[in-house]
Design a protein around this motif. Structure first.
Motif, PDB file in Angstrom:
ATOM      1  N   LEU A  68       0.858  -0.962  -0.003  1.00 41.20           N
ATOM      2  CA  LEU A  68      -0.166  -0.086  -0.005  1.00 41.20           C
ATOM      3  C   LEU A  68       0.857   1.132   0.009  1.00 41.20           C
ATOM      4  O   LEU A  68       1.933   1.160   0.446  1.00 41.20           O
ATOM      5  CB  LEU A  68      -0.892  -0.116   1.252  1.00 41.20           C
ATOM      6  CG  LEU A  68      -2.075  -1.029   1.281  1.00 41.20           C
ATOM      7  CD1 LEU A  68      -2.737  -0.785   2.606  1.00 41.20           C
ATOM      8  CD2 LEU A  68      -2.969  -1.068   0.173  1.00 41.20           C
ATOM      9  N   GLN A  75      -7.129  -0.495   2.546  1.00 42.30           N
ATOM     10  CA  GLN A  75      -7.753  -0.393   1.179  1.00 42.30           C
ATOM     11  C   GLN A  75      -8.596  -1.304   0.786  1.00 42.30           C
ATOM     12  O   GLN A  75      -8.761  -2.756   1.151  1.00 42.30           O
ATOM     13  CB  GLN A  75      -6.627  -0.383  -0.195  1.00 42.30           C
ATOM     14  CG  GLN A  75      -7.168  -0.444  -1.557  1.00 42.30           C
ATOM     15  CD  GLN A  75      -6.165  -0.547  -2.435  1.00 42.30           C
ATOM     16  OE1 GLN A  75      -5.307   0.325  -2.368  1.00 42.30           O
ATOM     17  NE2 GLN A  75      -6.021  -1.771  -3.046  1.00 42.30           N
ATOM     18  N   ASN A 136     -11.077   1.895  -5.797  1.00 42.51           N
ATOM     19  CA  ASN A 136     -10.122   1.427  -4.515  1.00 42.51           C
ATOM     20  C   ASN A 136     -10.438   2.623  -3.534  1.00 42.51           C
ATOM     21  O   ASN A 136     -10.369   3.922  -3.744  1.00 42.51           O
ATOM     22  CB  ASN A 136      -8.784   1.634  -4.985  1.00 42.51           C
ATOM     23  CG  ASN A 136      -8.227   0.180  -5.576  1.00 42.51           C
ATOM     24  OD1 ASN A 136      -8.839  -0.803  -5.416  1.00 42.51           O
ATOM     25  ND2 ASN A 136      -7.141   0.495  -6.473  1.00 42.51           N
ATOM     26  N   HIS A 138      -9.695   4.010   0.184  1.00 34.95           N
ATOM     27  CA  HIS A 138      -8.590   4.129   1.152  1.00 34.95           C
ATOM     28  C   HIS A 138      -8.898   4.886   2.340  1.00 34.95           C
ATOM     29  O   HIS A 138      -9.514   5.801   2.545  1.00 34.95           O
ATOM     30  CB  HIS A 138      -7.618   4.892   0.466  1.00 34.95           C
ATOM     31  CG  HIS A 138      -6.737   4.246  -0.970  1.00 34.95           C
ATOM     32  ND1 HIS A 138      -6.873   5.014  -2.073  1.00 34.95           N
ATOM     33  CD2 HIS A 138      -6.198   3.223  -1.123  1.00 34.95           C
ATOM     34  CE1 HIS A 138      -6.259   4.190  -3.259  1.00 34.95           C
ATOM     35  NE2 HIS A 138      -5.741   3.278  -2.566  1.00 34.95           N
TER      36      HIS A 138
END
Length: 224
Positions: A68, A75, A136, A138
């Motif tokens: 990451l 994530q 994605n 986060h």
């Protein structure tokens, strides 16, 4: 529950969930899971319980991810046609407490629980399927997330609501109000405010900052 177009241009519906609804649903889902899988609901919520909750609903789960970006604690990768994948940064395990692991895991669970179905719905409408993730989500190094991205904000709220359940906070705050003969909300630095914050930190095993943010957002504490 109201629905709006996503302001970031994503093909999913934007869900507006009132915070009291989120609070209630968070406590219900954690309580149901622990009573079904762990012999009963209890505080503080152990990290292992949150991870198992994620694993029950997600696809691949890597709790020691080393790929990451710097500053990203977690994530969740969304797909149109299957369960999301979750990563939690290996670096946040190397601390004196598991506070970051627990808050991050709860945050990612919020995406898995509330937001993944929106991507499945969008994929079904578009008859879309992809080999890789379509979005994605986060979890960064901040506790109090901006409302710019409603999904991230909701997952931030869910994180606090699971670890520090609203019904318990209200009950404890009422006890402190009676003890100090003061009305809610408490000034953060008052004896009642400091005492309540310390109690939440100990009882829920969270950081002082996380407790203050949660109590303030719940209108039980006023920061000066």
């Amino acid at each position: 529950m109201k629905e709006y177009r996503d302001p970031l241009g994503r093909p999913i519906r934007r869900l507006y969930l009132k915070t009291d609804v989120l609070d209630k649903r968070c406590e219900e889902v954690m309580r149901e899971f622990m009573e079904r899988r762990s012999g009963g609901y209890r505080l503080p919520i152990p990290a292992d319980e949150i991870i198992r909750l994620i694993e029950e609903r997600a696809g691949e789960v890597d709790i020691y991810a080393d790929d990451l970006p710097e500053g990203i604690h977690g994530q969740t990768s969304m797909y149109y046609d299957r369960k999301p994948d979750v990563k939690i940064a290996a670096s946040i395990h190397n601390t004196r407490s598991d506070h970051r692991v627990r808050t991050t895991a709860c945050h990612e669970f919020g995406h898995v629980w509330i937001h993944a179905p929106l991507w499945w719905e969008a994929g079904a409408k578009m008859k879309a399927a992809t080999a890789g993730p379509v979005w994605n989500c986060h979890r960064e190094t901040i506790i109090d997330a901006s409302e710019y991205d409603w999904a991230e904000w909701q997952s931030g709220w869910i994180s606090g609501a699971i670890l520090m359940p609203a019904s318990e906070l209200r009950s404890w705050a009422a006890e402190y109000a009676a003890r100090f003969r003061i009305n809610l909300p408490f000034p953060a630095k008052s004896p009642a405010g400091s005492g309540l914050t310390a109690f939440v930190v100990e009882r829920c095993d969270v950081s002082i900052i996380a407790a203050i943010v949660r109590l303030s957002k719940s209108r039980l504490l006023v920061e000066e």
